[in-house]
Scaffold this motif. Structure first.
Motif, short mmCIF file in Angstrom:
data_model
loop_
_atom_site.label_atom_id
_atom_site.label_comp_id
_atom_site.label_asym_id
_atom_site.label_seq_id
_atom_site.Cartn_x
_atom_site.Cartn_y
_atom_site.Cartn_z
N GLU A 69 0.83 -1.25 0.10
CA GLU A 69 0.06 0.08 0.21
C GLU A 69 0.89 1.48 -0.23
OE1 GLU A 69 -2.72 -0.29 3.33
OE2 GLU A 69 -3.88 -1.73 2.25
N ARG A 70 1.91 1.50 0.61
CA ARG A 70 2.98 2.30 0.43
C ARG A 70 3.43 2.81 -0.71
NH1 ARG A 70 7.28 0.62 3.80
NH2 ARG A 70 8.47 0.80 2.74
N ILE A 71 3.61 1.49 -1.48
CA ILE A 71 4.42 1.88 -2.89
C ILE A 71 3.14 2.67 -4.11
CG2 ILE A 71 4.99 0.97 -4.39
CD1 ILE A 71 6.85 0.67 -1.77
N VAL A 72 2.47 1.65 -3.40
CA VAL A 72 0.68 2.25 -4.17
C VAL A 72 0.33 3.49 -4.42
CG1 VAL A 72 -2.03 2.21 -4.34
CG2 VAL A 72 -0.44 0.04 -4.22
N GLN A 73 0.30 3.95 -2.55
CA GLN A 73 0.03 5.59 -2.56
C GLN A 73 1.25 6.50 -3.26
OE1 GLN A 73 -1.91 7.24 -1.01
NE2 GLN A 73 -3.60 5.27 -1.16
N GLU A 74 2.71 6.01 -3.07
CA GLU A 74 3.94 7.04 -3.33
C GLU A 74 3.52 7.44 -5.71
OE1 GLU A 74 8.06 5.89 -3.26
OE2 GLU A 74 7.81 5.39 -1.28
N HIS A 75 2.85 5.84 -5.75
CA HIS A 75 2.38 6.14 -7.28
C HIS A 75 1.48 6.67 -7.09
CE1 HIS A 75 1.24 5.26 -11.62
NE2 HIS A 75 0.32 4.48 -10.86
N ILE A 76 0.50 6.86 -6.65
CA ILE A 76 -0.18 8.34 -6.72
C ILE A 76 -0.31 9.44 -6.36
CG2 ILE A 76 -2.86 8.35 -5.70
CD1 ILE A 76 -3.24 5.62 -5.52
N LYS A 77 0.15 9.74 -4.90
CA LYS A 77 0.74 11.20 -5.03
C LYS A 77 1.81 11.98 -5.26
CE LYS A 77 -1.60 10.22 -0.03
NZ LYS A 77 -1.50 10.05 1.26
N GLU A 78 3.31 11.03 -5.32
CA GLU A 78 4.47 11.81 -6.30
C GLU A 78 4.20 11.12 -7.21
OE1 GLU A 78 8.15 10.31 -3.46
OE2 GLU A 78 6.64 10.29 -1.86
N LYS A 79 3.21 10.43 -7.95
CA LYS A 79 3.35 10.10 -9.58
C LYS A 79 4.44 9.44 -10.13
CE LYS A 79 -0.51 12.89 -9.80
NZ LYS A 79 -1.46 12.70 -9.83
N LEU A 80 4.88 9.10 -8.95
CA LEU A 80 5.99 7.87 -10.00
C LEU A 80 5.74 7.14 -10.56
CD1 LEU A 80 8.33 7.80 -6.01
CD2 LEU A 80 9.03 9.07 -8.65
N SER A 81 6.66 6.53 -11.28
CA SER A 81 6.22 5.05 -12.46
C SER A 81 6.12 4.40 -12.24
CB SER A 81 7.15 5.66 -13.44
OG SER A 81 8.03 5.31 -13.47
N PHE A 82 5.53 3.02 -11.90
CA PHE A 82 5.72 1.78 -11.68
C PHE A 82 7.61 1.39 -12.21
CE2 PHE A 82 1.63 0.37 -12.90
CZ PHE A 82 0.84 1.30 -12.30
N PRO A 83 7.90 0.87 -12.59
CA PRO A 83 9.60 0.99 -12.97
C PRO A 83 10.64 1.53 -12.13
CG PRO A 83 8.36 1.34 -15.13
CD PRO A 83 7.48 1.89 -14.72
N LYS A 84 10.35 3.20 -11.66
CA LYS A 84 10.88 3.71 -10.68
C LYS A 84 10.60 3.24 -9.41
CE LYS A 84 11.37 8.20 -13.14
NZ LYS A 84 11.16 9.91 -13.65
N LEU A 85 9.47 3.42 -9.26
CA LEU A 85 9.05 2.40 -8.15
C LEU A 85 10.27 1.01 -7.40
CD1 LEU A 85 5.80 3.17 -7.43
CD2 LEU A 85 7.36 4.08 -6.56
N ALA A 86 9.91 0.71 -8.42
CA ALA A 86 10.12 -1.07 -8.79
C ALA A 86 12.58 -1.08 -8.70
CB ALA A 86 10.45 -1.77 -10.22
N THR A 87 12.56 0.39 -9.35
CA THR A 87 14.20 0.17 -9.22
C THR A 87 14.38 0.66 -7.67
OG1 THR A 87 14.49 1.08 -11.26
CG2 THR A 87 15.80 1.37 -10.03
N LYS A 88 14.02 1.97 -7.07
CA LYS A 88 13.36 2.47 -6.04
C LYS A 88 13.80 1.30 -4.96
CE LYS A 88 11.87 5.74 -3.26
NZ LYS A 88 10.67 7.09 -2.34
N TYR A 89 13.02 0.35 -4.74
CA TYR A 89 12.60 -0.32 -3.65
C TYR A 89 13.43 -1.63 -4.18
CZ TYR A 89 9.79 2.93 -1.64
OH TYR A 89 9.36 3.53 -0.60
N GLY A 90 14.37 -2.35 -5.19
CA GLY A 90 14.68 -3.84 -5.27
C GLY A 90 14.06 -4.60 -5.84
N LEU A 91 12.26 -4.68 -6.16
CA LEU A 91 11.85 -5.53 -6.72
C LEU A 91 12.31 -5.85 -7.97
CD1 LEU A 91 9.25 -2.90 -6.59
CD2 LEU A 91 9.59 -4.89 -4.21
#
Length: 225
Positions: A69-91
């Motif tokens: 849910e924290r990752i999803v909220q970052e996508h919604i509120k900070e407009k971070l793309s899925f690839p950027k979030l995957a890289t940021k958190y080592g997914l």
């Protein structure tokens, strides 16, 4: 594009090296018939963890609902793309984040809990000894592609892992169902012959795919010279 194709560590490195030789991800994906998102995923893993990030991870990693849910909220509120979030958190993939977002938007806490097919794959299913042998042999023939085998045969990852381990350690007899009081029915010569044929077919197909990829890689490398 190929699906459920497992690439070796060396193949991933060779493919990423093509990017450094002035090839675009799109052109590589087209020439090698690989989904471009897969190549982008390898690139992100390499940039994040170096070459070790490209090695096959055989152990499932679970994530808490709060983390998702924290990752999803970052996508919604900070407009971070899925690839950027995957890289940021080592997914392992952007697709993982995409699935979490999809689950969130349709109000599901865990997608696999609501989807009967995914639930079956997570919990496993009943199988015969012949099925267990075939699945284990297929997995080994495809360089221990546990996840691909689970998806292909619609069983759980843990089942595949257990069957492969038993087959390697104790042979086909180790995959007999010993939960009942009566002794397991031994395999007939015809059963063994059929299993051997399926094993050879799996190995042949895997080798043909590797050979095809190798040819295409060499062809692209010739264009660079």
């Amino acid at each position: 594009m190929r699906s459920n194709r497992k690439y070796s560590f060396d193949e991933k490195i060779n493919i990423l090296n093509l990017i450094d030789n002035n090839h675009t991800v799109q052109s590589i994906a087209r020439d090698l018939q690989i989904n471009k998102n897969v190549i982008h995923q390898w690139k992100r893993l390499y940039d994040l963890n170096g070459s070790e990030g490209l090695r096959h991870q055989r152990k499932n990693r679970s994530y808490s609902q709060a983390f998702k849910e924290r990752i999803v909220q970052e996508h919604i509120k900070e407009k971070l793309s899925f690839p950027k979030l995957a890289t940021k958190y080592g997914l392992s993939s952007a697709g993982m984040v995409s699935n979490w977002f999809r689950d969130y938007t349709i109000g599901k806490k865990t997608y696999s809990n609501r989807n009967p097919r995914n639930r079956k794959m997570k919990d496993g299913r009943k199988t015969t000894q012949i099925e267990r042998i075939e699945i284990a042999q297929w997995t080994i023939a495809n360089d221990y592609a546990y996840h691909e085998a689970a998806s292909h045969f619609e069983v759980s990852y843990q089942q595949v892992y257990t069957w492969v381990k038993k087959l390697n350690n104790g042979g086909v007899d180790a995959l007999a169902d010993r939960r009942g009081k009566s002794k397991a029915t031994p395999l007939t010569e015809l059963d063994i012959a059929k299993l051997k044929i399926k094993e050879l077919e799996a190995r042949t197909k895997h080798l043909e795919m590797e050979k095809d990829l190798s040819k295409k890689l060499k062809e692209i490398q010739r264009r660079v010279k």
